[in-house]
Design a protein around this motif. Sequence first.
Motif, PDB file in Angstrom:
ATOM      1  N   SER A  61      77.570 -82.577 -54.234  1.00  0.00           N
ATOM      2  CA  SER A  61      76.302 -82.764 -54.939  1.00  0.00           C
ATOM      3  C   SER A  61      75.593 -81.419 -55.012  1.00  0.00           C
ATOM      4  N   LYS A  62      74.519 -81.373 -55.788  1.00  0.00           N
ATOM      5  CA  LYS A  62      73.758 -80.127 -55.863  1.00  0.00           C
ATOM      6  C   LYS A  62      72.889 -79.926 -54.614  1.00  0.00           C
ATOM      7  N   HIS A  63      72.903 -80.911 -53.727  1.00  0.00           N
ATOM      8  CA  HIS A  63      72.086 -80.845 -52.498  1.00  0.00           C
ATOM      9  C   HIS A  63      72.934 -80.643 -51.238  1.00  0.00           C
ATOM     10  N   ASP A  64      74.186 -80.263 -51.385  1.00  0.00           N
ATOM     11  CA  ASP A  64      75.104 -80.162 -50.235  1.00  0.00           C
ATOM     12  C   ASP A  64      74.541 -79.322 -49.089  1.00  0.00           C
ATOM     13  N   ASP A  65      73.996 -78.160 -49.404  1.00  0.00           N
ATOM     14  CA  ASP A  65      73.493 -77.275 -48.345  1.00  0.00           C
ATOM     15  C   ASP A  65      72.384 -77.951 -47.541  1.00  0.00           C
ATOM     16  N   GLU A  66      71.426 -78.546 -48.245  1.00  0.00           N
ATOM     17  CA  GLU A  66      70.319 -79.208 -47.554  1.00  0.00           C
ATOM     18  C   GLU A  66      70.809 -80.427 -46.765  1.00  0.00           C
ATOM     19  N   ILE A  67      71.714 -81.202 -47.349  1.00  0.00           N
ATOM     20  CA  ILE A  67      72.244 -82.385 -46.654  1.00  0.00           C
ATOM     21  C   ILE A  67      72.943 -81.960 -45.369  1.00  0.00           C
ATOM     22  N   TYR A  68      73.789 -80.950 -45.467  1.00  0.00           N
ATOM     23  CA  TYR A  68      74.532 -80.487 -44.288  1.00  0.00           C
ATOM     24  C   TYR A  68      73.587 -79.945 -43.210  1.00  0.00           C
ATOM     25  N   GLU A  69      72.634 -79.106 -43.611  1.00  0.00           N
ATOM     26  CA  GLU A  69      71.686 -78.537 -42.639  1.00  0.00           C
ATOM     27  C   GLU A  69      70.872 -79.626 -41.944  1.00  0.00           C
ATOM     28  N   GLN A  70      70.382 -80.586 -42.719  1.00  0.00           N
ATOM     29  CA  GLN A  70      69.582 -81.666 -42.142  1.00  0.00           C
ATOM     30  C   GLN A  70      70.441 -82.553 -41.237  1.00  0.00           C
ATOM     31  N   PHE A  71      71.680 -82.826 -41.671  1.00  0.00           N
ATOM     32  CA  PHE A  71      72.592 -83.648 -40.871  1.00  0.00           C
ATOM     33  C   PHE A  71      72.857 -82.990 -39.525  1.00  0.00           C
ATOM     34  N   ARG A  72      73.185 -81.709 -39.521  1.00  0.00           N
ATOM     35  CA  ARG A  72      73.489 -81.024 -38.257  1.00  0.00           C
ATOM     36  C   ARG A  72      72.232 -80.783 -37.422  1.00  0.00           C
ATOM     37  N   LYS A  73      71.066 -80.763 -38.056  1.00  0.00           N
ATOM     38  CA  LYS A  73      69.806 -80.674 -37.307  1.00  0.00           C
ATOM     39  C   LYS A  73      69.527 -82.010 -36.602  1.00  0.00           C
ATOM     40  N   ASP A  74      69.698 -83.106 -37.343  1.00  0.00           N
ATOM     41  CA  ASP A  74      69.420 -84.434 -36.794  1.00  0.00           C
ATOM     42  C   ASP A  74      70.548 -84.969 -35.906  1.00  0.00           C
ATOM     43  N   PHE A  75      71.787 -84.530 -36.182  1.00  0.00           N
ATOM     44  CA  PHE A  75      72.967 -85.029 -35.449  1.00  0.00           C
ATOM     45  C   PHE A  75      73.850 -83.845 -35.022  1.00  0.00           C
ATOM     46  N   PRO A  76      73.345 -82.979 -34.147  1.00  0.00           N
ATOM     47  CA  PRO A  76      74.085 -81.755 -33.816  1.00  0.00           C
ATOM     48  C   PRO A  76      75.435 -81.995 -33.134  1.00  0.00           C
ATOM     49  N   ASP A  77      75.566 -83.065 -32.388  1.00  0.00           N
ATOM     50  CA  ASP A  77      76.807 -83.320 -31.648  1.00  0.00           C
ATOM     51  C   ASP A  77      77.635 -84.465 -32.239  1.00  0.00           C
ATOM     52  N   PHE A  78      77.302 -84.882 -33.435  1.00  0.00           N
ATOM     53  CA  PHE A  78      77.998 -86.012 -34.062  1.00  0.00           C
ATOM     54  C   PHE A  78      79.413 -85.584 -34.434  1.00  0.00           C
TER      55      PHE A  78
END
Length: 187
Positions: A61-78
């Motif tokens: 998607s055009k939001h990949d960077d933001e999605i990934y950054e937010q995901f790893r911020k909210d779920f760092p050890d997932f």
Amino acid sequence: MDLGSLGVDGMRAAAGALSGSADSYQNEEEVELHWAIKAYHHAETYYNLISSVDNRKLKLSKHDDEIYEQFRKDFPDFDVKVLSEEELKSGDAKTKWRPFCNHFDGQVEDFNFGTLLRLDCTQDYSEKNSIFVTRIQFFAIEIARNREGYNLCNWNKKPEIQEETTETKKSETKEETTETKDKDVTS
């Protein structure tokens, strides 16, 4: 859709239907079947894509960077390699996922649309290896799998791709053998 084409009576009927309780509506089998077919086609297309290209740089998607950054911020050890239903669907999981998902409301089209996700990233979609999640959960997990290299094991995994690759290698080997024989004859 042009709502003006409904006319006054049509708009009143629509307003009446929409003001009723959602509990009074039931899914029709045809609608459910259509949705399931759409989800399956999306899954099939996605798997064909990750198994035919180097997926580490794939953009979903055009939001990949933001999605990934937010995901790893909210779920760092997932751990995105192998998932369990518990990590995605339990009461605690829903409490953790809800703010993440809602963050993308209005940004990512159909962010809460139901989508199939593979539980084990080394396997294709199957009844045992698939779970329904929201589209934003799918994006978050699959973007992480791609960027972190976990989906690389699927590259060239599809039988058609393996056959093409094998045929290409055979053809190249045959050409090299012919060139070598020609060189030997002219020497």
